[in-house]
Structure formats: structure tokens, C-alpha cells
Write a protein that holds these residues in place. Structure first.
Motif, mmCIF file in Angstrom:
data_model
loop_
_atom_site.group_PDB
_atom_site.id
_atom_site.type_symbol
_atom_site.label_atom_id
_atom_site.label_comp_id
_atom_site.label_asym_id
_atom_site.label_seq_id
_atom_site.Cartn_x
_atom_site.Cartn_y
_atom_site.Cartn_z
ATOM 1 N N ALA A 167 -6.151 -12.357 30.987
ATOM 2 C CA ALA A 167 -5.262 -13.004 31.953
ATOM 3 C C ALA A 167 -4.019 -12.156 32.148
ATOM 4 C CB ALA A 167 -4.862 -14.404 31.488
ATOM 5 N N GLY A 168 -3.491 -12.163 33.345
ATOM 6 C CA GLY A 168 -2.264 -11.453 33.642
ATOM 7 C C GLY A 168 -1.432 -12.261 34.617
ATOM 8 N N VAL A 169 -0.172 -11.907 34.745
ATOM 9 C CA VAL A 169 0.709 -12.600 35.671
ATOM 10 C C VAL A 169 1.657 -11.591 36.313
ATOM 11 C CG1 VAL A 169 2.434 -13.151 33.895
ATOM 12 C CG2 VAL A 169 2.316 -14.548 35.967
ATOM 13 N N ALA A 170 1.928 -11.786 37.586
ATOM 14 C CA ALA A 170 2.941 -11.004 38.294
ATOM 15 C C ALA A 170 3.939 -11.988 38.880
ATOM 16 C CB ALA A 170 2.303 -10.165 39.401
ATOM 17 N N GLN A 226 -10.739 -13.458 39.209
ATOM 18 C CA GLN A 226 -10.214 -14.661 39.841
ATOM 19 C C GLN A 226 -8.694 -14.561 39.949
ATOM 20 O OE1 GLN A 226 -12.242 -17.848 40.516
ATOM 21 N NE2 GLN A 226 -13.691 -16.161 40.603
ATOM 22 N N ALA A 227 -8.118 -15.229 40.939
ATOM 23 C CA ALA A 227 -6.668 -15.209 41.089
ATOM 24 C C ALA A 227 -6.190 -16.484 41.761
ATOM 25 C CB ALA A 227 -6.222 -13.987 41.907
ATOM 26 N N GLY A 228 -4.924 -16.783 41.540
ATOM 27 C CA GLY A 228 -4.259 -17.897 42.206
ATOM 28 C C GLY A 228 -2.825 -17.499 42.475
ATOM 29 N N VAL A 229 -2.249 -17.998 43.560
ATOM 30 C CA VAL A 229 -0.905 -17.611 43.968
ATOM 31 C C VAL A 229 -0.055 -18.851 44.205
ATOM 32 C CG1 VAL A 229 0.465 -16.298 45.633
ATOM 33 C CG2 VAL A 229 -1.859 -15.565 45.080
ATOM 34 N N TYR A 241 -3.919 -14.025 37.444
ATOM 35 C CA TYR A 241 -5.244 -13.460 37.622
ATOM 36 C C TYR A 241 -5.959 -13.417 36.277
ATOM 37 C CZ TYR A 241 -1.847 -9.599 37.194
ATOM 38 O OH TYR A 241 -0.778 -8.805 36.848
ATOM 39 N N THR A 242 -7.237 -13.739 36.280
ATOM 40 C CA THR A 242 -7.999 -13.872 35.041
ATOM 41 C C THR A 242 -9.370 -13.222 35.178
ATOM 42 O OG1 THR A 242 -8.980 -15.999 35.674
ATOM 43 C CG2 THR A 242 -6.868 -16.076 34.501
ATOM 44 N N GLY A 243 -9.999 -13.029 34.049
ATOM 45 C CA GLY A 243 -11.347 -12.484 34.025
ATOM 46 C C GLY A 243 -12.083 -12.944 32.777
#
Length: 320
Positions: free
Chosen positions: A100-103, A131-134, A149-151
Motif C-alpha cells: 500500500a502507498g499514499v500520496a 488498485q487506487a482510490g482518490v 493505492y494498493t496491490g
């Protein structure tokens, strides 16, 4: 930041905060759509030979919740005074992942933020993620954009996110913003500014790295330097660590209030016991390094203040 399985502590001796980047040219009249963000990101992923990120409603919901919380409480960061860590909160929804990551950035639109991330070679352009969400929330004259965003093992659950937990008695209270503060940065002047030893050392380190990369050195702007020092002192005095000041607002609002014009601008923040530790941490962070080595920037202001829990606060302001 990329997390495998669970969230690990990332702040040891040095504290950094994610970079803000904004380009002038007007503010969107209406809140931009998150789909614009994914469109830009997926076009860049296609050029890199990567599969597109799928839009996930759970990630959208959590990202939107944290974006709104940041706008309400005047901060930028993956840990909320209301909900705690964004990754812990995501896990508590029942959503599972291996990576998982975040911006988290602030700009005139979601698409502008996406373009900035692509230019920084962000980890969002990684094969680990699918996958991603905003989440997008208005903040004065710009927008806060949170991209999750995740994987890996993805499991989407239905239903609303869990109710926010009650604050822990031992948790420090968040810094409350002043009600509708008007930025009070002084008008810039072109008179000379005497740098401290740490400020001078940081300035020389920045240009040393730019010369190594074949870039033109940045010129020291006295007006930017004064604002950077004001911001560092404000962070120490009010005991916060954020791009959004309860006194001056965002760094871009601070610049505009001081009459500083720019086409593009950025801010790096670090907390560390020494200028060497701070600069090493900045250069080892892809986003902060991208600001230091951004060929579009031509001027810099550096401010350092002592008395922080981290030792010293370092503020770098860039314009071009």
C-alpha cells in the motif's frame, strides 16, 4: 512510502513531510473529479508498460474521508488526529492488501497533482500496485488530494467505513487553526539577509547536489529566506509539523500574501538534530530530492529554527 503487510514506523532520527508542488495559472471553479487523477496516472503507467490501476470504491471512501479531515483540521499527513493512521484505518474496514502507498499533495486540481507525481517518478508508477482510490477536498484557493493505492490480495467490503475512534487520553491534542486566519507574511524586500550557519550550510549542500546533477545552482532569494525562517519559527512556536500553518496558511498563500510571484513553487520540511541529518534524509526521499533537483526552480529560501522536539526545523522554499 510502500508498506508490506502492515504499517511500519518510518520516522526515526529525522522527520520529513511530503512535498507540495503547485503551478500557477488559475484555480478550478468546481471540485475536480478523481477520475482525472487516475486518467493521468494510468496514461503514465501505460507509457511505462504497466497495467492500469483499477478504481476501488473502498479506497475512494477512505481517501475522501482523510482528505476532508485534513481540510477541516488544517494539516497534511497520513496520520489524522481524528482517525489515526490512514493504513490502520484502511485495514479496519476489512480491506486487505500486501502493498500500500499514499500520496498527499495540494494543488489546483487532481490532474495537476497527478502530473506532479508522474514528474517525480512516484512509487505510484510501480508494478506492485493494481488498485487506487482518490479523495479530494477544497482548501481555500486549492485542493487537497489524497491518493491511496494498493496491490496484492485485494478484498473489497461493502458498507460504510467504521466510526471514528475516540481520542486516546494520552494522545497529544492537534494544533487548532486560528479561525479564518489572514496570512500576515511581511512584504518582501530586496535587502540582504544574514544566514545562520545551518542555513548557509543547507544552501551550499543544495547547490552542490544540483551541480553534481548538471543543473544550474539556485539563487538565494532574501524574500523567500525570510518566509522560510518565519515558517520554521512558527512550527516551533506552535508545536506542529505541517505544510499548512495555522498562522500563514499554505506556503503558496504565504508567498502570495508577501507579494512573491512564481510559475511553479514547492516546499520541503524536515525535522532533525543537525543540518547533515536533515539534508541526508531529504536527498534519500524521492519527492524531496525531486524538488531539490527540479530544473524548473531558480530560487530558494532556507529557514532553520531550534527548539523543536526533533531538534531543529528546516524549511526549504523554492520558486521558478
Amino acid at each position: 512510502m510502500r508498506f508490506r503487510g502492515k504499517v511500519f514506523p518510518v520516522f526515526l532520527f529525522v522527520l520529513l513531510l511530503g512535498v507540495l508542488l503547485i503551478t500557477s495559472g488559475g484555480v478550478a471553479a468546481a471540485e475536480p473529479a478523481g477520475g482525472d487523477f487516475l486518467k493521468v496516472i494510468n496514461e503514465a503507467r501505460a507509457e511505462a508498460g504497466l497495467a492500469p490501476l483499477g478504481e476501488n470504491e473502498t479506497l475512494n471512501s477512505v481517501a475522501g474521508l482523510f482528505a476532508a479531515d485534513m481540510a477541516k483540521n488544517n494539516y497534511l499527513g497520513y496520520r489524522s488526529p481524528t482517525y489515526g493512521s490512514i493504513f490502520t484505518y484502511l485495514k479496519n474496514t476489512g480491506f486487505s492488501y500486501r502493498y500500500a502507498g499514499v500520496a498527499i499533495m495540494c494543488g489546483p486540481s487532481a490532474a495537476a497533482v497527478a502530473h506532479a507525481l508522474v514528474r517525480k517518478n512516484s512509487s505510484i508508477l510501480s508494478g506492485y500496485y493494481d488498485q487506487a482510490g482518490v479523495g479530494i477536498a477544497p482548501l481555500r484557493t486549492s485542493y487537497i488530494v489524497v491518493a491511496l493505492y494498493t496491490g496484492g490480495s485485494i478484498q473489497t467490503v461493502t458498507g460504510p467505513p467504521p466510526a471514528p475512534p475516540q481520542p486516546h487520553p494520552a494522545s497529544p491534542a492537534p494544533v487548532a487553526p486560528s479561525p479564518a486566519p489572514a496570512p500576515t507574511a511581511p512584504a518582501p524586500t530586496q535587502d540582504s539577509l544574514q544566514l545562520t550557519a545551518d542555513e548557509q550550510a543547507m544552501f551550499e549542500m543544495v547547490n552542490g547536489e544540483r551541480l553534481k546533477a548538471g543543473l544550474k545552482p539556485l539563487s538565494l532569494d532574501p524574500a523567500l529566506a525570510k518566509l522560510a525562517r518565519l515558517k520554521a519559527e512558527d512550527m516551533v512556536r506552535l508545536n506542529y509539523f505541517s505544510h499548512i500553518s495555522p498562522t500563514y496558511g499554505s506556503p503558496f498563500e504565504m508567498m502570495r500574501a508577501a507579494g512573491i510571484s512564481y510559475r511553479t513553487a514547492g516546499e520541503n520540511l524536515a525535522g532533525a538534530s543537525s543540518v547533515e541529518r536533515a539534508f541526508s534524509a531529504l536527498m534519500n526521499s524521492s519527492g524531496h530530492r525531486a524538488n531539490i533537483l527540479n530544473p524548473a526552480f531558480t530560487k530558494i529560501g532556507i529557514g532553520v529554527a531550534e527548539g523543536s522536539p526533533y531538534g531543529k526545523i528546516f524549511v526549504q522554499l523554492f520558486t521558478g
